[in-house]
Design a protein around this motif. Structure first.
Motif, PDB file in Angstrom:
ATOM      1  N   THR A   1      33.505  25.937  84.906  1.00 14.25           N
ATOM      2  CA  THR A   1      33.342  24.852  85.876  1.00 14.25           C
ATOM      3  C   THR A   1      32.272  23.852  85.452  1.00 14.25           C
ATOM      4  O   THR A   1      32.264  22.716  85.929  1.00 14.25           O
ATOM      5  N   PHE A   2      31.359  24.255  84.558  1.00 12.83           N
ATOM      6  CA  PHE A   2      30.333  23.320  84.096  1.00 12.83           C
ATOM      7  C   PHE A   2      30.927  22.250  83.169  1.00 12.83           C
ATOM      8  O   PHE A   2      30.295  21.231  82.908  1.00 12.83           O
ATOM      9  N   LEU A   3      32.163  22.481  82.682  1.00  7.45           N
ATOM     10  CA  LEU A   3      32.856  21.505  81.846  1.00  7.45           C
ATOM     11  C   LEU A   3      34.026  20.849  82.559  1.00  7.45           C
ATOM     12  O   LEU A   3      34.312  19.677  82.350  1.00  7.45           O
ATOM     13  N   PHE A   4      34.720  21.621  83.399  1.00  7.05           N
ATOM     14  CA  PHE A   4      35.944  21.138  84.053  1.00  7.05           C
ATOM     15  C   PHE A   4      35.763  21.178  85.562  1.00  7.05           C
ATOM     16  O   PHE A   4      35.469  22.231  86.132  1.00  7.05           O
ATOM     17  N   ASN A   5      35.950  20.038  86.184  1.00 10.93           N
ATOM     18  CA  ASN A   5      35.838  19.958  87.638  1.00 10.93           C
ATOM     19  C   ASN A   5      37.175  20.326  88.264  1.00 10.93           C
ATOM     20  O   ASN A   5      37.923  19.469  88.733  1.00 10.93           O
ATOM     21  N   ILE A   6      37.483  21.610  88.240  1.00  4.43           N
ATOM     22  CA  ILE A   6      38.782  22.076  88.727  1.00  4.43           C
ATOM     23  C   ILE A   6      38.641  23.508  89.240  1.00  4.43           C
ATOM     24  O   ILE A   6      37.852  24.300  88.691  1.00  4.43           O
TER      25      ILE A   6
ATOM     26  N   LYS B   1      49.086  20.199  88.734  1.00  4.96           N
ATOM     27  CA  LYS B   1      48.200  20.687  87.683  1.00  4.96           C
ATOM     28  C   LYS B   1      48.236  22.213  87.611  1.00  4.96           C
ATOM     29  O   LYS B   1      48.285  22.892  88.634  1.00  4.96           O
ATOM     30  N   PHE B   2      48.206  22.714  86.362  1.00  5.76           N
ATOM     31  CA  PHE B   2      48.221  24.165  86.154  1.00  5.76           C
ATOM     32  C   PHE B   2      46.816  24.728  85.941  1.00  5.76           C
ATOM     33  O   PHE B   2      46.620  25.937  86.036  1.00  5.76           O
ATOM     34  N   GLY B   3      45.855  23.867  85.634  1.00  7.64           N
ATOM     35  CA  GLY B   3      44.485  24.327  85.469  1.00  7.64           C
ATOM     36  C   GLY B   3      44.240  25.120  84.200  1.00  7.64           C
ATOM     37  O   GLY B   3      43.300  25.921  84.141  1.00  7.64           O
ATOM     38  N   LEU B   4      45.087  24.919  83.184  1.00  8.48           N
ATOM     39  CA  LEU B   4      44.931  25.644  81.924  1.00  8.48           C
ATOM     40  C   LEU B   4      44.393  24.720  80.846  1.00  8.48           C
ATOM     41  O   LEU B   4      44.707  23.526  80.817  1.00  8.48           O
ATOM     42  N   THR B   5      43.604  25.268  79.955  1.00 17.42           N
ATOM     43  CA  THR B   5      43.080  24.484  78.836  1.00 17.42           C
ATOM     44  C   THR B   5      43.108  25.331  77.572  1.00 17.42           C
ATOM     45  O   THR B   5      43.411  26.530  77.613  1.00 17.42           O
ATOM     46  N   LEU B   6      42.778  24.715  76.462  1.00 22.57           N
ATOM     47  CA  LEU B   6      42.846  25.387  75.167  1.00 22.57           C
ATOM     48  C   LEU B   6      41.741  26.439  75.037  1.00 22.57           C
ATOM     49  O   LEU B   6      40.570  26.169  75.299  1.00 22.57           O
ATOM     50  N   PHE B   7      42.125  27.640  74.633  1.00 19.70           N
ATOM     51  CA  PHE B   7      41.171  28.676  74.242  1.00 19.70           C
ATOM     52  C   PHE B   7      41.049  28.594  72.722  1.00 19.70           C
ATOM     53  O   PHE B   7      41.974  28.929  71.991  1.00 19.70           O
TER      54      PHE B   7
ATOM     55  N   LYS C   1      27.748  25.940  77.272  1.00 19.85           N
ATOM     56  CA  LYS C   1      26.991  26.392  78.434  1.00 19.85           C
ATOM     57  C   LYS C   1      25.481  26.329  78.166  1.00 19.85           C
ATOM     58  O   LYS C   1      24.674  26.202  79.085  1.00 19.85           O
ATOM     59  N   HIS C   2      25.115  26.395  76.887  1.00 19.60           N
ATOM     60  CA  HIS C   2      23.696  26.421  76.511  1.00 19.60           C
ATOM     61  C   HIS C   2      23.244  25.122  75.849  1.00 19.60           C
ATOM     62  O   HIS C   2      22.151  25.082  75.277  1.00 19.60           O
ATOM     63  N   SER C   3      24.048  24.068  75.913  1.00 22.65           N
ATOM     64  CA  SER C   3      23.749  22.847  75.163  1.00 22.65           C
ATOM     65  C   SER C   3      22.514  22.103  75.667  1.00 22.65           C
ATOM     66  O   SER C   3      21.966  21.269  74.962  1.00 22.65           O
TER      67      SER C   3
END
Length: 441
Positions: free
Chosen positions: A150-155, A215-221, A257-259
């Motif tokens: 969630t810290f990268l994607f607002n979904i 929206k499916f809420g999926l992203t690249l792993f 997350k640690h950037s």
């Protein structure tokens, strides 16, 4: 100063591209008018004061100061003025070659020519694009729920059947080879649930992917493997990142997350374990490893099919955006709607960045964006606003089916209303751009 020059150069690239599309739109009206025996008083390139005029037999060809778009002024202004002055009920006394002396069917095709050529132009360019070989980055079809980061994607949409690193094998029975294929398929099938076959730890499992609001809420792993690194970067190709500040890195997103803090990174290089320390940063001095492939040359039928699909998808997207805007469902207008300034800048920015990759990539990107603009102009011009082509089409359809002309006074009132609506729309589009550039809510 450098940023300002970059902005101006990118804007000018997009500005020229949009102007080309608008000129072709007006040229279609011009040619259609001549073919249907309507005289054209002036064909202009650009807007504002005249810079140069070439007088033809019946038409003045004018270059104007501002190189944006153009216009086609057909004979008929005298007929309209006379009809209004005499309070006439129709245009029956119009001169030969006048816009008002020709039949509604001919006028219909003159106005239809502009949007038609825009959509046809886009289709042709999309077909040509298919034949331009280009290097494309592709990734394994590994997925993760964006809601896990969630810290990268607002979904907050989550597919309960999906675990981090699941590999998509099939979607609705269709074999999937890359993440990009999966992403495209889900975009086109976002109304209903999609049946998926996933590979998890070497075992095939069935899953149902259910969209929420499309929206499916999926992203690249993406596995944390370095692809290439900047000069003087401590990272090397094929380094595998293991942990950061004691937290295991399973996916590339785990590093971000640690950037905002000092990052003590442990990585594996061959058989060696290495520790590296990085200061807080948003952009890392490396890129993640992906596969680069050169697009295969399609057959004629495949190119036409791809062109039709792309054109249809853009049309559907524009219609959906208009529907959502009118129904109040479109809440984030600052990001969902693009005004002319931002559109030109985006075209220039994407084109410039693409040329840095390769010449073919740059050409392909520029043509693709021009096609998108061309379709957009074509569809927007079909809106039933009196000053737009769509409004004129409706007026002439009315005259065709009911066999009666609009009164000159009614015609001019429609045009005044259309002009006001056009100015309001233009103002709102620039307002959207201002909100975007100044980060206004």
């Amino acid at each position: 100063m450098t940023q300002l020059l970059t902005f101006i150069s990118q804007f000018l690239i997009g500005f020229v591209g949009i102007s080309i599309v608008l000129i072709i739109h007006e040229l279609a009206h011009f040619i259609a008018a001549l073919l249907l025996k309507v005289n054209v008083e002036e064909f202009s390139i650009g807007m504002g004061p005249r810079v140069f005029t070439l007088q033809g037999k019946k038409t003045s060809f004018t270059l104007r100061l501002l190189p944006l778009g153009g216009s086609t002024r057909m004979n008929g202004s005298t007929d309209l003025t006379r009809a209004l002055r005499e309070d006439a009920k129709d245009f029956n006394n119009s001169e030969a070659g006048s816009f008002f002396s020709t039949s509604p069917i001919r006028r219909f095709f003159i106005f239809f020519a502009g949007p038609f050529i825009n959509i046809l132009l886009a289709l042709i360019i999309f077909i040509i694009i298919s034949f331009i070989p280009v290097e494309t980055i592709v990734n394994e079809p590994l997925i993760v729920n964006a809601a896990d980061y969630t810290f990268l994607f607002n979904i907050d949409i989550k597919q309960n059947d999906v675990l981090p690193g699941d590999k998509i094998i099939k979607l609705d029975g269709n074999t999937i080879n890359t993440f990009e294929e999966a992403e495209e398929y889900l975009k086109l099938h976002n109304k209903d649930s999609v049946n998926a076959i996933l590979e998890r730890n070497g075992i095939l499992v069935e899953a149902t992917l259910t969209p929420i609001d499309g929206k499916f809420g999926l992203t690249l792993f993406q596995r944390p493997i370095i692809g290439s690194s900047d000069i003087n970067s401590p990272f090397k190709e094929d380094d595998i990142l293991l942990s950061v500040n004691g937290d295991k890195i399973n996916c590339t997103y785990d590093l971000y997350k640690h950037s905002d803090e000092v990052m003590n990174i442990t990585l594996k290089r061959g058989d060696e374990i290495i520790d590296i320390t990085l200061e807080p940063m948003k952009t890392f001095p490396f890129s993640w490893k992906s596969k680069v492939v050169i697009s295969a040359k399609p057959s004629i039928n495949e190119a036409i099919e791809a062109g039709l699909t792309r054109t249809q998808n853009i049309i559907r997207g524009i219609i959906t955006t208009i529907k959502n805007l009118l129904s109040g469902k479109l809440t984030d207008t600052r990001n969902e709607i693009t005004g002319p300034t931002r559109a030109a800048t985006q075209i220039g920015s994407i084109t410039t960045q693409s040329f840095k990759t390769s010449k073919n990539t740059g050409i392909r990107a520029f043509l693709y964006l021009l096609s998108t603009v061309s379709v957009s102009i074509g569809v927007i011009n079909l809106l039933p606003i009196p000053s737009f082509d769509g409004g004129q089409l409706i007026i002439n359809l009315y005259q065709i089916f009911f066999r009666r002309q609009l009164k000159p006074k009614t015609y001019i009132v429609f045009h005044i209303i259309g002009l006001i609506l056009s100015l309001v729309m233009l103002f709102l589009l620039y307002y959207v751009d201002i909100r975007f550039y100044f980060h206004l809510q």
